[in-house]
Design an enzyme around this catalytic site. Structure first.
Site, PDB file in Angstrom:
ATOM      1  N   HIS A 207      12.940  -2.498   1.576  1.00 29.10           N
ATOM      2  CA  HIS A 207      12.345  -1.220   2.001  1.00 29.10           C
ATOM      3  C   HIS A 207      13.208  -0.097   1.480  1.00 29.10           C
ATOM      4  CE1 HIS A 207       9.632  -3.374   4.588  1.00 29.10           C
ATOM      5  NE2 HIS A 207      10.677  -4.096   4.969  1.00 29.10           N
ATOM      6  N   LEU A 208      12.556   0.933   0.992  1.00 27.27           N
ATOM      7  CA  LEU A 208      13.297   2.109   0.517  1.00 27.27           C
ATOM      8  C   LEU A 208      14.023   2.780   1.675  1.00 27.27           C
ATOM      9  CD1 LEU A 208      10.234   3.098  -1.517  1.00 27.27           C
ATOM     10  CD2 LEU A 208      12.465   2.937  -2.617  1.00 27.27           C
ATOM     11  N   SER A 209      13.308   2.959   2.772  1.00 26.27           N
ATOM     12  CA  SER A 209      13.881   3.650   3.936  1.00 26.27           C
ATOM     13  C   SER A 209      14.546   2.631   4.859  1.00 26.27           C
ATOM     14  CB  SER A 209      12.772   4.394   4.684  1.00 26.27           C
ATOM     15  OG  SER A 209      11.813   3.478   5.182  1.00 26.27           O
TER      16      SER A 209
ATOM     17  N   ALA B 111       3.350  -0.757   4.656  1.00 23.37           N
ATOM     18  CA  ALA B 111       2.967  -0.827   6.074  1.00 23.37           C
ATOM     19  C   ALA B 111       2.521  -2.232   6.495  1.00 23.37           C
ATOM     20  CB  ALA B 111       1.874   0.191   6.366  1.00 23.37           C
TER      21      ALA B 111
ATOM     22  N   HIS C 108       4.586  -4.452   8.933  1.00 24.37           N
ATOM     23  CA  HIS C 108       4.555  -4.344  10.390  1.00 24.37           C
ATOM     24  C   HIS C 108       3.270  -4.893  10.997  1.00 24.37           C
ATOM     25  CE1 HIS C 108       7.692  -1.684   9.041  1.00 24.37           C
ATOM     26  NE2 HIS C 108       6.810  -0.858   8.505  1.00 24.37           N
TER      27      HIS C 108
ATOM     28  N   ASN D 103       8.194  -5.501  -1.245  1.00 22.04           N
ATOM     29  CA  ASN D 103       8.154  -4.360  -0.333  1.00 22.04           C
ATOM     30  C   ASN D 103       6.696  -4.289   0.141  1.00 22.04           C
ATOM     31  OD1 ASN D 103       8.010  -2.007   1.060  1.00 22.04           O
ATOM     32  ND2 ASN D 103       9.095  -0.763  -0.457  1.00 22.04           N
TER      33      ASN D 103
ATOM     34  N   ASP E  65       2.272 -15.703   6.309  1.00 27.45           N
ATOM     35  CA  ASP E  65       1.824 -17.086   6.106  1.00 27.45           C
ATOM     36  C   ASP E  65       1.809 -17.456   4.629  1.00 27.45           C
ATOM     37  OD1 ASP E  65       1.564 -17.561   8.795  1.00 27.45           O
ATOM     38  OD2 ASP E  65      -0.620 -17.348   8.836  1.00 27.45           O
TER      39      ASP E  65
ATOM     40  N   PRO F  41       0.796  -1.220   0.000  1.00 30.64           N
ATOM     41  CA  PRO F  41       0.000   0.000   0.000  1.00 30.64           C
ATOM     42  C   PRO F  41       0.830   1.273   0.000  1.00 30.64           C
ATOM     43  CG  PRO F  41      -0.127  -1.123   2.128  1.00 30.64           C
ATOM     44  CD  PRO F  41       0.531  -2.068   1.166  1.00 30.64           C
ATOM     45  N   ASN F  42       0.298   2.236  -0.729  1.00 33.88           N
ATOM     46  CA  ASN F  42       0.824   3.604  -0.832  1.00 33.88           C
ATOM     47  C   ASN F  42       2.104   3.714  -1.665  1.00 33.88           C
ATOM     48  OD1 ASN F  42      -1.230   4.811   0.834  1.00 33.88           O
ATOM     49  ND2 ASN F  42      -0.279   3.751   2.554  1.00 33.88           N
TER      50      ASN F  42
ATOM     51  N   TYR G 183      11.226   8.742   0.915  1.00 35.09           N
ATOM     52  CA  TYR G 183      11.126   7.679  -0.085  1.00 35.09           C
ATOM     53  C   TYR G 183      11.740   8.036  -1.441  1.00 35.09           C
ATOM     54  CZ  TYR G 183       7.978   5.748   3.404  1.00 35.09           C
ATOM     55  OH  TYR G 183       7.457   5.251   4.574  1.00 35.09           O
TER      56      TYR G 183
ATOM     57  N   GLU H 280      13.073  -9.313   1.040  1.00 30.00           N
ATOM     58  CA  GLU H 280      12.262  -8.181   1.525  1.00 30.00           C
ATOM     59  C   GLU H 280      13.037  -6.880   1.280  1.00 30.00           C
ATOM     60  OE1 GLU H 280      11.292  -8.661   5.661  1.00 30.00           O
ATOM     61  OE2 GLU H 280      10.644  -6.572   5.870  1.00 30.00           O
TER      62      GLU H 280
ATOM     63  N   ARG I 246       5.084  11.032  -2.578  1.00 28.95           N
ATOM     64  CA  ARG I 246       4.841  10.682  -1.170  1.00 28.95           C
ATOM     65  C   ARG I 246       6.120  10.889  -0.350  1.00 28.95           C
ATOM     66  NH1 ARG I 246       4.697   4.516   1.100  1.00 28.95           N
ATOM     67  NH2 ARG I 246       4.153   5.035   3.257  1.00 28.95           N
TER      68      ARG I 246
ATOM     69  N   ARG J 166       7.839   0.711  13.149  1.00 29.64           N
ATOM     70  CA  ARG J 166       8.350   0.274  11.838  1.00 29.64           C
ATOM     71  C   ARG J 166       9.547  -0.657  11.986  1.00 29.64           C
ATOM     72  NH1 ARG J 166       5.682   3.566   8.089  1.00 29.64           N
ATOM     73  NH2 ARG J 166       5.233   5.606   8.974  1.00 29.64           N
TER      74      ARG J 166
ATOM     75  N   ARG K 131      13.716   4.370  12.103  1.00 24.98           N
ATOM     76  CA  ARG K 131      12.441   5.101  12.106  1.00 24.98           C
ATOM     77  C   ARG K 131      11.642   4.801  13.377  1.00 24.98           C
ATOM     78  NH1 ARG K 131       9.564   4.825   6.529  1.00 24.98           N
ATOM     79  NH2 ARG K 131       8.535   6.645   7.467  1.00 24.98           N
TER      80      ARG K 131
END
Ligand code: DQA
Length: 161
Positions: A106-108, A83, A86, A80, A93, A16-17, A29, A104, A24, A117, A113
């Site tokens: 993540h940009l950040s 949210a 978390h 990625n 699963d 999402p997002n 990001y 996995e 954003r 997160r 953070r």
């Protein structure tokens, strides 16, 4: 390592997002859009003899459906989860169920953070986690996948009549 001549597909999932990348919170990001990242991944994967199936959804169930459908169809999954990283035991699963190599991304740097997160449910299913390198993390994940991806299943033996 995958021989460069073998074309295999890596599924790259975005949660999402991430469709809003570019506008954003660019200070966190970056300014690249998801389309820019998709193009860079496809270009890089091609040089390694890989194809990329790149998708984004704001819906947990849609991501789970795509993960379930990946079994036997792709060589590995880069994700990625946004949210859902978390919060989502359901995505964890699904990743465990398909038994494919998972990276996995993540940009950040999620460890720098907010405390909420800094926990990832998804990491339990991941062979490795890349975070904090911005969009370049996706390229690093494609590179990592070349060493993890499973070769396609051998075709069944055809019995002689
Ligand atoms: C993110 C980090 C998450 O905490 C956040 O919810 C995102 C993006 C990242 O790429 O840095 O949506 O996964």
């Amino acid at each position: 390592m995958i021989p460069p001549s073998t074309t295999q597909t890596i599924l790259i999932l975005n949660g999402p997002n991430l469709n809003l990348l570019g506008s954003r919170q660019p200070e966190i990001y970056g300014r690249e859009t998801l389309a820019d990242i998709e193009a860079a991944c496809s270009r890089h994967a091609r040089t390694l003899g890989l194809a990329v199936d790149f998708r984004q959804s704001n819906h947990e169930g849609q991501l789970i459906d795509w993960i379930q459908q990946a079994r036997g169809r792709v060589a590995g999954i880069i994700i990625n989860p946004g949210a859902y990283t978390h919060t989502s035991i359901a995505i964890l699963d699904a990743l465990l169920a398909v038994e494919l190599p998972v990276v996995e991304v993540h940009l950040s740097n999620i460890h720098q953070r907010e405390p909420f997160r800094q926990q990832s449910f998804v990491s339990k299913a991941a062979r490795g986690v890349i975070c904090g390198f911005g969009s370049h993390g996706y390229i690093l994940a494609v590179d990592a996948m070349t060493r993890l991806a499973v070769p396609p299943a051998a075709p069944p033996d055809i019995e002689e009549a």
